[in-house]
Scaffold this active site. Sequence first.
Site, PDB file in Angstrom:
ATOM      1  N   ASN A  40     -11.403   4.234 -27.315  1.00  0.00           N
ATOM      2  CA  ASN A  40     -10.266   4.024 -26.327  1.00  0.00           C
ATOM      3  C   ASN A  40      -9.164   4.537 -26.837  1.00  0.00           C
ATOM      4  O   ASN A  40      -8.276   5.217 -26.246  1.00  0.00           O
ATOM      5  CB  ASN A  40     -10.619   3.211 -25.613  1.00  0.00           C
ATOM      6  CG  ASN A  40     -10.268   1.737 -26.148  1.00  0.00           C
ATOM      7  OD1 ASN A  40     -10.830   1.660 -27.265  1.00  0.00           O
ATOM      8  ND2 ASN A  40      -9.585   0.705 -25.559  1.00  0.00           N
ATOM      9  N   GLU A  45     -13.000  -8.122 -31.653  1.00  0.00           N
ATOM     10  CA  GLU A  45     -11.981  -7.968 -30.502  1.00  0.00           C
ATOM     11  C   GLU A  45     -13.011  -7.189 -29.309  1.00  0.00           C
ATOM     12  O   GLU A  45     -13.385  -5.976 -29.624  1.00  0.00           O
ATOM     13  CB  GLU A  45     -10.945  -7.156 -30.554  1.00  0.00           C
ATOM     14  CG  GLU A  45      -9.857  -7.929 -31.389  1.00  0.00           C
ATOM     15  CD  GLU A  45      -8.490  -6.919 -31.975  1.00  0.00           C
ATOM     16  OE1 GLU A  45      -7.971  -7.714 -32.900  1.00  0.00           O
ATOM     17  OE2 GLU A  45      -8.455  -5.953 -31.433  1.00  0.00           O
ATOM     18  N   GLU A  64      -6.309 -11.686 -34.542  1.00  0.00           N
ATOM     19  CA  GLU A  64      -5.773 -11.024 -35.511  1.00  0.00           C
ATOM     20  C   GLU A  64      -3.979 -10.856 -35.137  1.00  0.00           C
ATOM     21  O   GLU A  64      -3.771 -11.236 -34.327  1.00  0.00           O
ATOM     22  CB  GLU A  64      -6.458  -9.500 -35.715  1.00  0.00           C
ATOM     23  CG  GLU A  64      -7.747  -9.740 -36.651  1.00  0.00           C
ATOM     24  CD  GLU A  64      -8.506  -8.529 -36.996  1.00  0.00           C
ATOM     25  OE1 GLU A  64      -7.734  -7.769 -37.675  1.00  0.00           O
ATOM     26  OE2 GLU A  64      -9.677  -8.270 -36.726  1.00  0.00           O
TER      27      GLU A  64
HETATM   28  P1  NAD Z   1     -18.965  -0.033 -28.485  1.00  0.00           P
HETATM   29  O1  NAD Z   1     -19.266  -1.375 -28.507  1.00  0.00           O
HETATM   30  O2  NAD Z   1     -20.107   0.775 -27.598  1.00  0.00           O
HETATM   31  O3  NAD Z   1     -18.792   0.740 -29.703  1.00  0.00           O
HETATM   32  C1  NAD Z   1     -17.956   0.428 -30.700  1.00  0.00           C
HETATM   33  C2  NAD Z   1     -18.262   0.698 -32.044  1.00  0.00           C
HETATM   34  O4  NAD Z   1     -19.301   0.061 -32.328  1.00  0.00           O
HETATM   35  C3  NAD Z   1     -18.735   2.215 -32.047  1.00  0.00           C
HETATM   36  O5  NAD Z   1     -18.187   2.654 -33.491  1.00  0.00           O
HETATM   37  C4  NAD Z   1     -20.285   2.322 -32.152  1.00  0.00           C
HETATM   38  O6  NAD Z   1     -20.589   3.287 -32.777  1.00  0.00           O
HETATM   39  C5  NAD Z   1     -20.385   0.713 -32.958  1.00  0.00           C
HETATM   40  N1  NAD Z   1     -21.834   0.443 -32.613  1.00  0.00           N
HETATM   41  C6  NAD Z   1     -22.320   0.282 -31.486  1.00  0.00           C
HETATM   42  N2  NAD Z   1     -23.458  -0.388 -31.745  1.00  0.00           N
HETATM   43  C7  NAD Z   1     -23.463  -0.995 -33.003  1.00  0.00           C
HETATM   44  C8  NAD Z   1     -24.383  -1.725 -33.822  1.00  0.00           C
HETATM   45  N3  NAD Z   1     -25.661  -2.358 -33.231  1.00  0.00           N
HETATM   46  N4  NAD Z   1     -23.961  -2.174 -34.950  1.00  0.00           N
HETATM   47  C9  NAD Z   1     -22.856  -1.806 -35.722  1.00  0.00           C
HETATM   48  N5  NAD Z   1     -21.939  -0.837 -35.015  1.00  0.00           N
HETATM   49  C10 NAD Z   1     -22.350  -0.415 -33.566  1.00  0.00           C
HETATM   50  O7  NAD Z   1     -17.685   0.137 -27.528  1.00  0.00           O
HETATM   51  P2  NAD Z   1     -17.017   1.113 -26.893  1.00  0.00           P
HETATM   52  O8  NAD Z   1     -17.825   1.920 -25.804  1.00  0.00           O
HETATM   53  O9  NAD Z   1     -16.704   2.238 -28.113  1.00  0.00           O
HETATM   54  O10 NAD Z   1     -15.493   0.603 -26.607  1.00  0.00           O
HETATM   55  C11 NAD Z   1     -15.518   0.218 -25.174  1.00  0.00           C
HETATM   56  C12 NAD Z   1     -15.496  -1.393 -25.323  1.00  0.00           C
HETATM   57  O11 NAD Z   1     -14.577  -1.878 -26.343  1.00  0.00           O
HETATM   58  C13 NAD Z   1     -15.052  -2.130 -23.714  1.00  0.00           C
HETATM   59  O12 NAD Z   1     -16.002  -3.060 -23.778  1.00  0.00           O
HETATM   60  C14 NAD Z   1     -13.753  -2.623 -24.251  1.00  0.00           C
HETATM   61  O13 NAD Z   1     -13.338  -3.705 -23.529  1.00  0.00           O
HETATM   62  C15 NAD Z   1     -13.835  -2.853 -25.743  1.00  0.00           C
HETATM   63  N6  NAD Z   1     -12.543  -2.971 -26.377  1.00  0.00           N
HETATM   64  C16 NAD Z   1     -11.962  -4.139 -26.757  1.00  0.00           C
HETATM   65  C17 NAD Z   1     -10.853  -4.206 -27.175  1.00  0.00           C
HETATM   66  C18 NAD Z   1     -10.312  -5.560 -27.646  1.00  0.00           C
HETATM   67  O14 NAD Z   1      -9.114  -5.440 -28.480  1.00  0.00           O
HETATM   68  N7  NAD Z   1     -10.737  -6.727 -27.306  1.00  0.00           N
HETATM   69  C19 NAD Z   1     -10.053  -3.145 -27.775  1.00  0.00           C
HETATM   70  C20 NAD Z   1     -10.809  -1.962 -27.243  1.00  0.00           C
HETATM   71  C21 NAD Z   1     -11.938  -1.816 -26.756  1.00  0.00           C
HETATM   72  O1  6OD Z   2      -2.287  -3.450 -29.444  1.00  0.00           O
HETATM   73  C1  6OD Z   2      -3.260  -3.733 -30.432  1.00  0.00           C
HETATM   74  O2  6OD Z   2      -2.986  -4.369 -31.389  1.00  0.00           O
HETATM   75  C2  6OD Z   2      -4.469  -3.914 -29.754  1.00  0.00           C
HETATM   76  N1  6OD Z   2      -5.495  -4.137 -30.466  1.00  0.00           N
HETATM   77  C3  6OD Z   2      -4.743  -3.170 -28.520  1.00  0.00           C
HETATM   78  C4  6OD Z   2      -6.040  -3.289 -27.831  1.00  0.00           C
HETATM   79  C5  6OD Z   2      -6.239  -2.419 -26.756  1.00  0.00           C
HETATM   80  C6  6OD Z   2      -7.453  -2.297 -26.306  1.00  0.00           C
HETATM   81  O3  6OD Z   2      -8.015  -1.160 -25.785  1.00  0.00           O
END
Ligand code: NAD
Ligand code: 6OD
Length: 500
Positions: free
Chosen positions: A169, A268, A481
């Site tokens: 994202n 995260e 973090e």
């Molecule tokens: P995702 O979990 O599908 O994938 C994230 C990463 O993990 C990708 O690089 C993917 O290839 C890898 N991955 C997937 N399965 C794996 C496994 N079994 N072992 C190792 N690696 C693996 O997430 P996404 O769809 O890319 O992102 C969207 C999600 O991320 C949403 O749920 C969003 O809320 C969350 N997100 C959280 C934060 C935060 O700061 N809390 C920030 C951004 C996104």
């Molecule tokens: O601003 C940041 O450092 C951070 N980790 C943002 C996360 C955004 C989620 O999509």
Amino acid sequence: MQSASARSQTRSSSGVVRHLYNFVGGASVEGGRPFDVFDPATGKVHAIAYEADAAIVDAAVQAARHAVEGDWGKMPLATRRKLLGQVADRIEERFDEFLAAEIADTGKPVDLASHLDIPRGAANFRVFADTIANLSTETFEMDTPDGLGAINYAVRKPIGVVGVISPWNLPLLLMTWKVAPALACGNAVIVKPSEETPSTTTLLGEVMNEAGIPPGVFNVIHGFGPGSAGELLTTHPGVRAITFTGETRTGAAIMAAAAPTTKALSFELGGKNAAIVFADADFDAAVAGLARAAFANTGQVCLATERIYVERPIFERFVQALKQRAEALRPGLPYEPGTTLGPLISAEHRGKVLEYYALAASEGARVVTGGGVPKFGDERDGGYFVEPTIWTGLPETARTVREEIFGPACHITPFDNENEVVAWANDSPYGLAASIWTSDLARAHRVGRAMDVGICWVNCWFLRDLRTPFGGAKLSGVGREGGLHSIGFYSELSNICIKL
Ligand code: NAD
Ligand code: 6OD
């Protein structure tokens, strides 16, 4: 493995499909199964990346270990900080290339990427180069039976090889948010960017070389999660820590995969973030702020607001004002003048978001606006656009109000008193972020503290000071973090006890 740097120079701006190689020990390497990378604004392939196999992942781990045990791990702090500053400089010098790469992968509007994603990529390196320079350490003097005493002090060392697994994202922002502190602490990293957005991470490999970062300090492996590069990284015994951003259920899978080798973990994860708008709030600021919180980056921000609670006297007026904002958004191609809403990341993700649009209707929601797919009559119809959507009328038990959608959609509920709304906001398995909109300072403190989240904004949203703790409560994360919290995670503390 052969050097593939020459072939990786092709650029997509001319319509050429780029080749994105794995980057190991300071060089692009051939090998691995090719896979397509799509432009979400048109659905066309714009790059081919190469899935790292076990041999490539192992080579990356060996290169990283060599770097930590060699020059990089032993480098004077001042030199390491200078090199990190040069990485930030090079990102800024190659700003337009990073912008084009991020936009090709995500389809996000140029205005957003040029004000948020790319500047934060550079800022992450500057902030952690500064943070590492200004650290104190803990010291304890102690009594001993001979009366002479002893002194204890803790020293920070690198953990070793750190695996960074990042989502699609905010690809450059979220990847560098972890790479920068990991390198500042003297570790070497292996980054596995999302398979949907591998371009800016690949470009960062070139920048690391240009900035003089020693080979092996920054490595990139491409591919997927289970049964692919992600799993190979999380199970490799040579990797000592995994820092991950992504879905909660992926975090659970990584935790299980990393358990046999007892890696340190920082996660995260997802969110279902609430906003509370009190009747005494600055109405226009709340509407503008929450339009951003719900729809920026097409709602694909972990911190995005998907639940809005509005005090009853201003409820209808707020719903109408947010509707106007949603309807004023202009979906379109990233560089098209006037575009304010990009596509979703993939056909698959659009399918998931549209299932929620259907679910909301079947759960009995009133659709205030949106709920469908815009029609353009040109190449944008091949992209993954959806309409920004607002619902009202659902109970707190509805799945639409409880589950993370990760699209440009929110539900608005009226409330009558503070205790009731705090309970609703906290009644979620997630606990990432919240926002409160009020002009009553005492209430801001009271409600801010009552929110069960990692970060609560008052009269703003996504206003970031990178020195502050960042992470999620409940299913939204493990650990914190940011600033000293990052230094804590990416360092191994070793206590020295000296008998005087
Ligand atoms: P995702 O979990 O599908 O994938 C994230 C990463 O993990 C990708 O690089 C993917 O290839 C890898 N991955 C997937 N399965 C794996 C496994 N079994 N072992 C190792 N690696 C693996 O997430 P996404 O769809 O890319 O992102 C969207 C999600 O991320 C949403 O749920 C969003 O809320 C969350 N997100 C959280 C934060 C935060 O700061 N809390 C920030 C951004 C996104
Ligand atoms: O601003 C940041 O450092 C951070 N980790 C943002 C996360 C955004 C989620 O999509």
